[in-house]
Scaffold this motif. Structure first.
Motif, mmCIF file in Angstrom:
data_model
loop_
_atom_site.group_PDB
_atom_site.id
_atom_site.type_symbol
_atom_site.label_atom_id
_atom_site.label_comp_id
_atom_site.label_asym_id
_atom_site.label_seq_id
_atom_site.Cartn_x
_atom_site.Cartn_y
_atom_site.Cartn_z
ATOM 1 N N UNK A 156 -8.299 -16.513 2.566
ATOM 2 C CA UNK A 156 -7.313 -16.665 1.489
ATOM 3 C C UNK A 156 -7.076 -18.135 1.154
ATOM 4 N N UNK A 157 -7.862 -19.024 1.763
ATOM 5 C CA UNK A 157 -7.727 -20.457 1.479
ATOM 6 C C UNK A 157 -8.884 -20.979 0.637
ATOM 7 N N UNK A 158 -9.722 -20.080 0.165
ATOM 8 C CA UNK A 158 -10.857 -20.486 -0.656
ATOM 9 C C UNK A 158 -10.388 -20.791 -2.083
ATOM 10 N N UNK A 159 -11.121 -21.627 -2.810
ATOM 11 C CA UNK A 159 -10.741 -21.908 -4.206
ATOM 12 C C UNK A 159 -10.619 -20.646 -5.047
ATOM 13 N N UNK A 160 -11.502 -19.671 -4.810
ATOM 14 C CA UNK A 160 -11.467 -18.438 -5.595
ATOM 15 C C UNK A 160 -10.159 -17.691 -5.383
ATOM 16 N N UNK A 161 -9.726 -17.561 -4.109
ATOM 17 C CA UNK A 161 -8.480 -16.832 -3.879
ATOM 18 C C UNK A 161 -7.282 -17.654 -4.329
ATOM 19 N N UNK A 162 -7.309 -18.961 -4.102
ATOM 20 C CA UNK A 162 -6.184 -19.803 -4.508
ATOM 21 C C UNK A 162 -6.002 -19.807 -6.018
ATOM 22 N N UNK A 163 -7.054 -19.495 -6.752
ATOM 23 C CA UNK A 163 -6.910 -19.354 -8.193
ATOM 24 C C UNK A 163 -6.092 -18.112 -8.532
ATOM 25 N N UNK A 164 -6.145 -17.101 -7.650
ATOM 26 C CA UNK A 164 -5.328 -15.900 -7.820
ATOM 27 C C UNK A 164 -3.895 -16.148 -7.384
ATOM 28 N N UNK A 165 -3.752 -16.728 -6.206
ATOM 29 C CA UNK A 165 -2.432 -16.986 -5.636
ATOM 30 C C UNK A 165 -2.444 -18.347 -4.954
ATOM 31 N N UNK A 221 0.835 -1.204 0.000
ATOM 32 C CA UNK A 221 0.000 0.000 0.000
ATOM 33 C C UNK A 221 0.871 1.255 0.000
ATOM 34 N N UNK A 222 1.911 1.255 0.834
ATOM 35 C CA UNK A 222 2.800 2.422 0.900
ATOM 36 C C UNK A 222 3.505 2.648 -0.430
ATOM 37 N N UNK A 223 3.978 1.578 -1.047
ATOM 38 C CA UNK A 223 4.674 1.716 -2.330
ATOM 39 C C UNK A 223 3.747 2.259 -3.405
ATOM 40 N N UNK A 224 2.528 1.747 -3.470
ATOM 41 C CA UNK A 224 1.565 2.227 -4.462
ATOM 42 C C UNK A 224 1.250 3.704 -4.254
ATOM 43 N N UNK A 225 1.080 4.075 -2.992
ATOM 44 C CA UNK A 225 0.753 5.465 -2.705
ATOM 45 C C UNK A 225 1.938 6.389 -2.981
ATOM 46 N N UNK A 226 3.154 5.936 -2.679
ATOM 47 C CA UNK A 226 4.332 6.752 -3.001
ATOM 48 C C UNK A 226 4.454 6.954 -4.507
ATOM 49 N N UNK A 227 4.075 5.935 -5.265
ATOM 50 C CA UNK A 227 4.134 6.033 -6.728
ATOM 51 C C UNK A 227 2.943 6.802 -7.303
ATOM 52 N N UNK A 228 1.995 7.158 -6.438
ATOM 53 C CA UNK A 228 0.837 7.904 -6.906
ATOM 54 C C UNK A 228 -0.139 7.080 -7.713
ATOM 55 N N UNK A 229 -0.209 5.779 -7.440
ATOM 56 C CA UNK A 229 -1.065 4.878 -8.212
ATOM 57 C C UNK A 229 -2.354 4.573 -7.458
ATOM 58 N N UNK A 230 -3.465 4.709 -8.136
ATOM 59 C CA UNK A 230 -4.749 4.327 -7.564
ATOM 60 C C UNK A 230 -4.935 2.818 -7.702
ATOM 61 N N UNK A 231 -5.732 2.247 -6.810
ATOM 62 C CA UNK A 231 -5.974 0.809 -6.881
ATOM 63 C C UNK A 231 -7.300 0.474 -6.217
ATOM 64 N N UNK A 232 -7.894 -0.613 -6.693
ATOM 65 C CA UNK A 232 -9.067 -1.151 -6.029
ATOM 66 C C UNK A 232 -8.639 -1.937 -4.810
ATOM 67 N N UNK A 233 -9.436 -1.894 -3.777
ATOM 68 C CA UNK A 233 -9.074 -2.498 -2.488
ATOM 69 C C UNK A 233 -10.007 -3.673 -2.207
ATOM 70 N N UNK A 234 -9.445 -4.867 -2.151
ATOM 71 C CA UNK A 234 -10.214 -6.064 -1.802
ATOM 72 C C UNK A 234 -9.590 -6.666 -0.549
ATOM 73 N N UNK A 235 -10.421 -6.897 0.452
ATOM 74 C CA UNK A 235 -9.925 -7.339 1.755
ATOM 75 C C UNK A 235 -10.249 -8.807 2.022
ATOM 76 N N UNK A 236 -9.326 -9.467 2.737
ATOM 77 C CA UNK A 236 -9.500 -10.863 3.143
ATOM 78 C C UNK A 236 -9.123 -10.991 4.609
ATOM 79 N N UNK A 237 -9.975 -11.608 5.390
ATOM 80 C CA UNK A 237 -9.684 -11.837 6.808
ATOM 81 C C UNK A 237 -8.878 -13.134 6.917
ATOM 82 N N UNK A 238 -7.621 -12.999 7.298
ATOM 83 C CA UNK A 238 -6.735 -14.164 7.309
ATOM 84 C C UNK A 238 -7.168 -15.213 8.324
ATOM 85 N N UNK A 239 -7.550 -14.777 9.506
ATOM 86 C CA UNK A 239 -7.916 -15.738 10.554
ATOM 87 C C UNK A 239 -9.210 -16.488 10.238
ATOM 88 N N UNK A 240 -9.985 -15.971 9.312
ATOM 89 C CA UNK A 240 -11.213 -16.651 8.893
ATOM 90 C C UNK A 240 -10.973 -17.579 7.700
#
Length: 215
Positions: free
Chosen positions: A40-49, A18-37
């Motif tokens: 990021x282990x769902x099939x949808x997210x694992x398809x991303x990473x 986030x800091x790097x993007x903001x220093x570069x002046x780049x806008x971005x869409x923000x999608x949040x994932x609760x790690x403890x829930x």
């Protein structure tokens, strides 16, 4: 280029990006994932990473970049202004070394996955996990403080008077340290640099408490 940042407000690697993007002046869409829930282990997210880790940066063409330092290096190569690395090879080596002390030596040992494994496999309760976390932060921050304090290359920030890659890593880690009540007073040079960074809007806006999913 439209960028989508897949991240979590409290993740220090996400804070770095986030800091790097903001220093570069780049806008971005923000999608949040609760790690403890386990979001990021769902099939949808694992398809991303397939690693199931944040952050991941999704480009308009559908390509997904992973690993915060690799993404920041990509930003540096594709959006060189303002620079996050010095122009000279010696300076770049120094900044990368300082950044890697945090990104490669502190963060991996104190990652949520590691703390969870300590609890599951070795019965480490919250107090034991905090001692583990504090030990590895202290081991590296003691050395980092010495290196920053004695080196003439250190200025207002980790390298000179312009914030860069090492500052991004330091800023994110200090916020992470606060979760475990680790005060930076023991490291006055680090504390002073953090204070200056937190006064810069690009860093302040990237801080964990200031994210939309922090409430």
């Amino acid at each position: 280029m439209t960028l989508v940042l897949h991240n979590f407000f409290r993740s220090s690697t996400s804070t770095r990006l986030r800091a790097a993007l903001k220093l570069k002046g780049l806008d971005y869409g923000y999608v949040s994932y609760a790690l403890r829930k386990g979001e990021t282990r769902t099939p949808k997210f694992l398809a991303l990473n397939p690693q199931g880790l944040v952050p991941a940066l999704e480009r308009e063409d559908g390509r997904v970049l992973t690993q915060s330092l690799a993404i920041i290096e990509w930003l540096e190569e594709t959006r060189p202004q303002p620079p996050l690395l010095p122009a000279d090879p010696d300076g770049r080596a120094r900044v990368r070394a300082l950044a890697n002390m945090i990104a490669c030596e502190v963060h991996p040992l104190n990652n949520l996955r590691v703390l969870g494994y300590l609890a599951e496999q070795f019965g480490a309760d919250e107090a034991a996990q905090a001692r583990w976390f504090t030990h590895w932060v202290t081991t590296t921050f003691d050395a980092l403080e010495t290196m920053l304090a004695r080196d003439g290359e250190t200025g207002a920030f980790c390298h000179g008077d312009t914030p860069g890659l090492a500052d991004i890593c330091l800023y994110a880690q200090v916020w992470n340290n606060r979760r475990f009540q680790i005060d930076t007073d023991a490291w006055p040079t680090i504390a002073a640099i953090f204070g200056r960074l937190d006064a810069i809007p690009a860093f302040a806006e990237a801080a964990p408490p200031r994210q939309p999913d922090a409430a």
